[in-house]
Design a protein around this motif. Structure first.
Motif, short mmCIF file in Angstrom:
data_model
loop_
_atom_site.label_atom_id
_atom_site.label_comp_id
_atom_site.label_asym_id
_atom_site.label_seq_id
_atom_site.Cartn_x
_atom_site.Cartn_y
_atom_site.Cartn_z
N LEU A 168 0.82 -1.21 0.00
CA LEU A 168 0.00 0.00 0.00
C LEU A 168 0.86 1.26 0.00
CD1 LEU A 168 -2.92 -0.99 2.41
CD2 LEU A 168 -2.78 -1.21 -0.06
N ILE A 169 1.94 1.24 0.76
CA ILE A 169 2.82 2.41 0.79
C ILE A 169 3.42 2.67 -0.59
CG2 ILE A 169 4.94 3.37 1.74
CD1 ILE A 169 2.64 3.22 3.71
N GLU A 170 3.90 1.59 -1.20
CA GLU A 170 4.50 1.78 -2.51
C GLU A 170 3.46 2.24 -3.52
OE1 GLU A 170 7.49 -1.10 -3.38
OE2 GLU A 170 7.47 -0.55 -5.51
N LEU A 171 2.25 1.71 -3.39
CA LEU A 171 1.18 2.17 -4.28
C LEU A 171 0.90 3.65 -4.07
CD1 LEU A 171 -0.93 1.69 -6.40
CD2 LEU A 171 -2.40 0.67 -4.67
N ALA A 172 0.94 4.07 -2.84
CA ALA A 172 0.72 5.49 -2.56
C ALA A 172 1.78 6.35 -3.25
CB ALA A 172 0.74 5.75 -1.05
N TYR A 173 3.04 5.93 -3.14
CA TYR A 173 4.09 6.71 -3.79
C TYR A 173 3.92 6.68 -5.30
CZ TYR A 173 6.82 7.72 0.38
OH TYR A 173 7.24 8.22 1.58
N TRP A 207 -6.14 8.09 -8.04
CA TRP A 207 -6.65 9.29 -7.39
C TRP A 207 -7.53 8.89 -6.21
CZ3 TRP A 207 -5.09 14.11 -8.10
CH2 TRP A 207 -5.88 15.17 -7.69
N TYR A 208 -8.40 7.93 -6.46
CA TYR A 208 -9.28 7.44 -5.40
C TYR A 208 -8.47 6.84 -4.25
CZ TYR A 208 -12.80 4.58 -3.09
OH TYR A 208 -13.61 4.01 -2.16
N GLU A 232 -7.01 6.29 1.35
CA GLU A 232 -6.21 5.48 2.24
C GLU A 232 -5.84 6.26 3.49
OE1 GLU A 232 -6.84 2.04 0.66
OE2 GLU A 232 -5.57 2.34 2.42
N HIS A 233 -5.83 5.57 4.58
CA HIS A 233 -5.69 6.22 5.87
C HIS A 233 -4.33 5.93 6.49
CE1 HIS A 233 -9.91 7.47 6.22
NE2 HIS A 233 -10.11 6.44 5.44
N PHE A 234 -3.29 6.34 5.82
CA PHE A 234 -1.97 6.09 6.38
C PHE A 234 -1.13 7.36 6.47
CE2 PHE A 234 -1.12 6.52 2.10
CZ PHE A 234 -1.70 5.53 1.35
N TRP A 235 -1.80 8.49 6.32
CA TRP A 235 -1.01 9.72 6.28
C TRP A 235 -0.30 9.99 7.59
CZ3 TRP A 235 -0.64 10.44 1.47
CH2 TRP A 235 -1.73 10.27 0.61
N ASP A 236 -0.96 9.64 8.70
CA ASP A 236 -0.37 9.89 10.01
C ASP A 236 0.93 9.11 10.16
OD1 ASP A 236 -3.52 8.66 11.30
OD2 ASP A 236 -3.07 9.95 9.60
N VAL A 237 0.92 7.91 9.57
CA VAL A 237 2.04 7.00 9.81
C VAL A 237 3.24 7.39 8.95
CG1 VAL A 237 2.66 4.57 10.01
CG2 VAL A 237 0.27 5.25 10.15
N HIS A 238 2.99 8.06 7.85
CA HIS A 238 4.08 8.39 6.93
C HIS A 238 4.04 9.88 6.61
CE1 HIS A 238 5.31 4.24 6.14
NE2 HIS A 238 4.05 3.99 6.43
N PRO A 239 4.66 10.66 7.47
CA PRO A 239 4.55 12.11 7.34
C PRO A 239 5.12 12.65 6.03
CG PRO A 239 5.54 11.50 9.43
CD PRO A 239 5.48 10.26 8.60
N ASP A 240 6.11 11.97 5.47
CA ASP A 240 6.65 12.49 4.21
C ASP A 240 5.62 12.38 3.09
OD1 ASP A 240 8.49 9.54 3.23
OD2 ASP A 240 7.09 9.82 4.87
N LEU A 241 4.70 11.46 3.24
CA LEU A 241 3.64 11.37 2.25
C LEU A 241 2.71 12.58 2.33
CD1 LEU A 241 2.56 7.61 2.17
CD2 LEU A 241 3.32 8.97 0.23
N ILE A 242 2.56 13.12 3.51
CA ILE A 242 1.70 14.30 3.65
C ILE A 242 2.25 15.47 2.86
CG2 ILE A 242 0.63 15.91 5.25
CD1 ILE A 242 0.82 13.91 7.43
N GLN A 243 3.53 15.69 3.01
CA GLN A 243 4.14 16.81 2.29
C GLN A 243 4.02 16.63 0.78
OE1 GLN A 243 8.18 17.51 3.47
NE2 GLN A 243 7.67 17.40 5.65
N ALA A 244 4.28 15.43 0.34
CA ALA A 244 4.19 15.16 -1.08
C ALA A 244 2.76 15.35 -1.57
CB ALA A 244 4.68 13.75 -1.38
#
Lengths: 188, 188
Positions: free
Chosen positions: B56-61, B99-100, B105-117
């Motif tokens: 899921l993380i890699e999919l997010a990136y 986009w969906y 996905e609810h992992f923003w808290d766990v991976h703060p660098d994803l928030i910035q991106a």
DNA sequence: ATAAAATGAGATAAAATTGTCTCAAAATAG
DNA sequence: CTATTTTGAGACAATTTTATCTCATTTTAT
């Protein structure tokens, strides 16, 4: 389902509504999550709904019944189609989570009677759209199917925006209706 | 991630894309479901992605990078805002599932660098909407936030309608753009 | 106020999903 | 073509979720 006291009925509906809300936001929520969201114990959840499937099925029926009631009160066959559609959209916004649930749960194959009931919901909406096209208020170059998609997704957008607190509950129907109708009405 | 052969890279992306597609349709899909959807074995899925979370993380990136690339190529700061927004919408439709995924996905808290991106994605869109309002082509009585909701949900509607086979892939961008712009543009 | 019913926390059991591993077959690299 | 690598089916282990149960406490009904 036995005859329960009014209190237990009310409890049951409260649980269903909490489940509906949480599942709209997080479809992967566990039963423990749902119990927590409903502010009840896990054992109590199981007392009301013996399995996850039982909960989901009952929620489907509840959603269907609620939505059917809304549609029945909206007089979709009266007034110009954009007015009627606006009326429908406004009435459905508070039930956006249930609308979403109905659109997305994958149990229709397993419960064929739910399919029939679901069609009784879709038919009046389709008829409304076709009426709008016939009376010239809705575009004919856009398929009714796409218009229904737009309704479905715009409705859920409004519900979610309310849930997120980014728009006011009282503004949501107007915003949604304007967003929706602007895309499907003929330009006059 | 090690340096793999081009073939393994391609395999990896194919798995990510299959996961993205299935999760958009069925967020509760299991890893076995995802493996099946990707036409690979479960063991292979685990070789490529050691845990569900890693997938899921890699999919997010991947989703973020894809969407960022789209935005970078869309020249959102050029042409009237409705034109630029149409360009963006059209480019994003094929990536509706990603986009969906990003929205839900609810992992923003766990991976703060994803928030910035993620904010680097949202900022140009918000700027575009605000530019439209400043230049008078987008309505000022509707908040940019609601416009973004409309974009988000309309985009996914288009993607899903393609997936369902109810609209043609080549029609989806036009339908989506018209549906979206009709609701947010000023009447001229 | 009291008796009965309902409840939640938490322990436990069962089922499902995630994760690991083996090995013959398939695919790839050179 | 051959040697190496990768793969998938399926068995197995670990973890999580679903489902069951107990009992002291709380709530409800009368």
């Amino acid at each position: 389902m036995d005859t329960d006291s009014p209190l237990k009925d009310e409890r049951r509906l409260h649980i269903l509504d909490a489940a509906s809300e949480l599942l709209a936001i997080r479809p992967t929520a566990s039963l423990a999550d749902i119990a927590q969201h409903a502010h009840i114990g896990k054992a109590t959840l199981h007392r009301y709904f013996s399995t996850r499937e039982a909960l989901l099925i009952e929620l489907a029926y509840r959603a269907l019944n609620l939505v059917s009631d809304v549609i029945a009160t909206c007089r979709l066959d009266q007034d110009p189609a954009p007015v009627a559609l606006g009326r429908l959209a406004e009435a459905l916004v508070p039930h956006g989570d249930k609308w979403y649930f109905l659109l997305n749960e994958h149990f229709w194959d397993v419960h064929p009677d739910l399919i029939q009931a679901e069609e009784t919901v879709q038919a009046p909406i389709l008829a409304l759209i076709e009426r709008g096209q016939a009376e010239g208020t809705f575009r004919r170059d856009i398929s009714p199917t796409w218009m229904i998609y737009m309704l479905d997704f715009t409705l859920f957008a409004a519900w979610q925006a309310i849930f997120d607190g980014t728009i006011a509950r009282r503004d949501a129907p107007r915003l949604m209706i304007e967003g929706l109708l602007g895309g499907i009405m003929t330009k006059t």
